[in-house]
Design a protein around this motif. Structure first.
Motif, PDB file in Angstrom:
ATOM      1  N   ARG A 199      35.472  44.479  30.089  1.00 42.87           N
ATOM      2  CA  ARG A 199      36.060  44.196  31.401  1.00 42.87           C
ATOM      3  C   ARG A 199      37.579  44.374  31.325  1.00 42.87           C
ATOM      4  O   ARG A 199      38.195  44.107  30.302  1.00 42.87           O
ATOM      5  N   LYS A 200      38.152  44.793  32.452  1.00 46.51           N
ATOM      6  CA  LYS A 200      39.604  44.919  32.543  1.00 46.51           C
ATOM      7  C   LYS A 200      40.101  44.012  33.659  1.00 46.51           C
ATOM      8  O   LYS A 200      39.335  43.619  34.535  1.00 46.51           O
ATOM      9  N   PHE A 201      41.385  43.693  33.628  1.00 43.09           N
ATOM     10  CA  PHE A 201      41.943  42.839  34.675  1.00 43.09           C
ATOM     11  C   PHE A 201      43.250  43.398  35.202  1.00 43.09           C
ATOM     12  O   PHE A 201      43.971  44.111  34.503  1.00 43.09           O
ATOM     13  N   ILE A 202      43.525  43.082  36.467  1.00 45.30           N
ATOM     14  CA  ILE A 202      44.830  43.308  37.083  1.00 45.30           C
ATOM     15  C   ILE A 202      45.291  41.961  37.604  1.00 45.30           C
ATOM     16  O   ILE A 202      44.584  41.308  38.375  1.00 45.30           O
ATOM     17  N   LEU A 203      46.461  41.522  37.177  1.00 46.55           N
ATOM     18  CA  LEU A 203      47.019  40.251  37.633  1.00 46.55           C
ATOM     19  C   LEU A 203      48.271  40.540  38.452  1.00 46.55           C
ATOM     20  O   LEU A 203      49.095  41.357  38.060  1.00 46.55           O
ATOM     21  N   VAL A 204      48.405  39.876  39.591  1.00 50.29           N
ATOM     22  CA  VAL A 204      49.565  40.049  40.465  1.00 50.29           C
ATOM     23  C   VAL A 204      50.272  38.710  40.591  1.00 50.29           C
ATOM     24  O   VAL A 204      49.644  37.696  40.899  1.00 50.29           O
ATOM     25  N   GLN A 205      51.581  38.697  40.343  1.00 47.27           N
ATOM     26  CA  GLN A 205      52.335  37.457  40.455  1.00 47.27           C
ATOM     27  C   GLN A 205      53.748  37.757  40.936  1.00 47.27           C
ATOM     28  O   GLN A 205      54.445  38.592  40.360  1.00 47.27           O
ATOM     29  N   LEU A 206      54.175  37.081  41.991  1.00 46.34           N
ATOM     30  CA  LEU A 206      55.545  37.215  42.474  1.00 46.34           C
ATOM     31  C   LEU A 206      56.512  36.588  41.476  1.00 46.34           C
ATOM     32  O   LEU A 206      56.120  35.760  40.646  1.00 46.34           O
ATOM     33  N   ASP A 207      57.785  36.983  41.576  1.00 43.36           N
ATOM     34  CA  ASP A 207      58.811  36.396  40.706  1.00 43.36           C
ATOM     35  C   ASP A 207      59.203  35.012  41.220  1.00 43.36           C
ATOM     36  O   ASP A 207      60.358  34.745  41.573  1.00 43.36           O
ATOM     37  N   GLU A 208      58.236  34.132  41.271  1.00 40.04           N
ATOM     38  CA  GLU A 208      58.452  32.767  41.755  1.00 40.04           C
ATOM     39  C   GLU A 208      59.196  31.956  40.692  1.00 40.04           C
ATOM     40  O   GLU A 208      58.828  31.943  39.523  1.00 40.04           O
ATOM     41  N   GLU A 209      60.261  31.296  41.124  1.00 43.31           N
ATOM     42  CA  GLU A 209      61.074  30.533  40.175  1.00 43.31           C
ATOM     43  C   GLU A 209      60.336  29.340  39.612  1.00 43.31           C
ATOM     44  O   GLU A 209      59.608  28.647  40.327  1.00 43.31           O
ATOM     45  N   VAL A 210      60.522  29.087  38.321  1.00 40.00           N
ATOM     46  CA  VAL A 210      59.999  27.879  37.699  1.00 40.00           C
ATOM     47  C   VAL A 210      60.886  26.711  38.125  1.00 40.00           C
ATOM     48  O   VAL A 210      62.127  26.816  38.118  1.00 40.00           O
TER      49      VAL A 210
END
Length: 439
Positions: A244-255
């Motif tokens: 299986r392969k994955f694509i992860l999407v994440q905005l540059d949300e500040e910690v």
């Protein structure tokens, strides 16, 4: 638009917005493609300080793209460790099942054990097997006699058990983990430091993937957070040999935590670091009994950015702007770059990836540096779609390189060059032999 016709989507949400989400998804996917509103028990401890109720669950709304085409998988059986093989039975592990029950089976006879002990059925209970079937089970070595005057047991072999379990609409804390399990797993990866609040448990996401995908499928997470989905995909591949392969999407949300932010400024940074550490851990383990030796635990990080090409097809024009004046200024500006097809500060690998996208190749394509004669090229190959091209962004090429490209080895293949790097003669000669594109 990205979901395949036989695909399915899982969306986690709490009580406050679940009713709105259901209406939105009904509109997008159609009510007929609603699968279930599942409940995830995310915490186990009861909060006696709660004013109304102790909140211990989230909702998981599940919709398919086309319910008639989606095939739900079974979940693996739980607690298979209870199956043992104390008598080394060649049929494998088994569990003992009582030979009697309080349901009436119309079976009433005496059993004589190998040690001579004679047993009658317990009061208000009945044998599960008829006398004929019991004798047959004895002949087939499917009866475990036990010791002394204890009642014998029926052997139930693991190999006879159904391959899996139909998933239930409740994902219980004890089976699939809750927020504390997600916290503990992430802290272990980051050497005891709590870098994020309440990540999902790996076992929960693994269950979603097991229910909804096959071993070669693609899993996409639009809100990657700490990267639990990527971790779960690798974990499952390691267990069952999948690809299986994955694509992860994440905005540059500040910690938000100021201390954590010093090392990981954004949530995306935490996600990337988690995947790096999990990948390194799996590679160190290198346990051939757990996964195939050729499994890939690598990943690419790509960031959305502006185009590397100067010419833009779309412009945002504020209301009230003088369009003719804007056109005049744009043409004046464009004149400064008429011989510069790429924006200032461009990087080779960025242009390679943009050409990959424009030509419809997967971002997971293999990219290798190769030499044709003495000139450097990138060879990009998308094995799944059987697409490939060669690209070089040099300013000029030796005549030997042009002649080599015109051999049978490269006939019909696609080549990408900077327009200024080729003479008119080069373009004519190459176009007759390869698929030539210029920037």
């Amino acid at each position: 638009q990205l979901l395949r016709d036989d695909g399915v989507i899982f969306v986690s949400i709490d009580d406050h917005e679940v009713h709105h989400l259901r209406m939105i998804m009904d509109e997008i996917f159609g009510e007929e493609n609603f699968v279930v509103n599942a409940i995830w028990e995310k915490v186990k401890i009861r909060k006696n300080s709660a004013k109304w109720f102790s909140d211990s669950h989230d909702h998981i709304l599940i919709f398919s793209k086309n319910k008639q085409q989606w095939n739900r998988n079974l979940l693996p059986r739980i607690n298979t460790e209870n199956y043992k093989n104390p008598d080394n039975d060649p049929r494998g592990p088994w569990i003992p099942i009582p030979i009697y029950a309080n349901h009436k089976y119309d079976a009433d006879y005496k059993i004589t054990k190998p040690n001579g002990t004679v047993l009658s059925r317990p009061k208000n209970n009945y044998w599960r097997l008829s006398e004929n079937n019991f004798n047959k089970y004895v002949q087939e070595n499917r009866i475990w006699w036990g010791e002394g005057d204890s009642y014998p047991m029926i052997k139930k072999f693991l190999s006879e058990v159904q391959n899996g379990l139909v998933p239930r609409s409740i994902f219980y804390y004890d089976e699939f983990g809750g927020n504390p399990h997600g916290d503990a797993a992430l802290k272990e990866i980051f050497n005891g430091v709590k870098v994020m609040e309440n990540p999902k448990s790996v076992n929960l996401i693994k269950a979603f993937i097991q229910i909804s995908s096959d071993k070669d499928d693609l899993v996409m997470d639009f809100f990657a957070g700490s990267g639990t989905t990527g971790h779960a995909v690798w974990d499952l591949n390691k267990e069952d040999g999948g690809n299986r392969k994955f694509i992860l999407v994440q905005l540059d949300e500040e910690v938000q935590d100021e201390e954590i932010k010093k090392e990981f400024p954004t949530v995306a940074d935490i996600c990337i670091e988690r995947l790096k550490r999990v990948s390194e851990k799996y590679k160190r383990e290198n346990d051939a009994s757990l996964f195939k030796s050729d499994q890939d635990f690598g990943f690419k990080v790509l960031k959305l950015d502006k185009s590397n090409f100067n010419l833009m097809d779309e412009f945002e024009i504020d209301k009230g702007e003088n369009i003719d004046e804007l056109k005049r200024k744009y043409l004046e500006w464009l004149g400064l770059f008429v011989n510069q097809p790429l924006v200032p500060g461009w990087k080779e690998i960025d242009v390679v990836y943009e050409v990959m996208l424009k030509e419809g190749l997967s971002l997971n394509s293999r990219i290798e540096k190769v030499k044709i004669k003495d000139d450097d090229f990138y060879h990009v190959r998308d094995e799944e779609q059987d697409l490939e091209f060669y690209i070089s962004l040099k300013d000029n090429f030796a005549s030997e390189t042009i002649e080599e490209i015109r051999t049978s080895k490269y006939k019909g293949k696609m080549f990408v060059f900077l327009d200024m790097a080729l003479t008119d003669s080069d373009k004519i000669n190459l176009s007759a032999f390869v698929r030539l594109k210029v920037i």
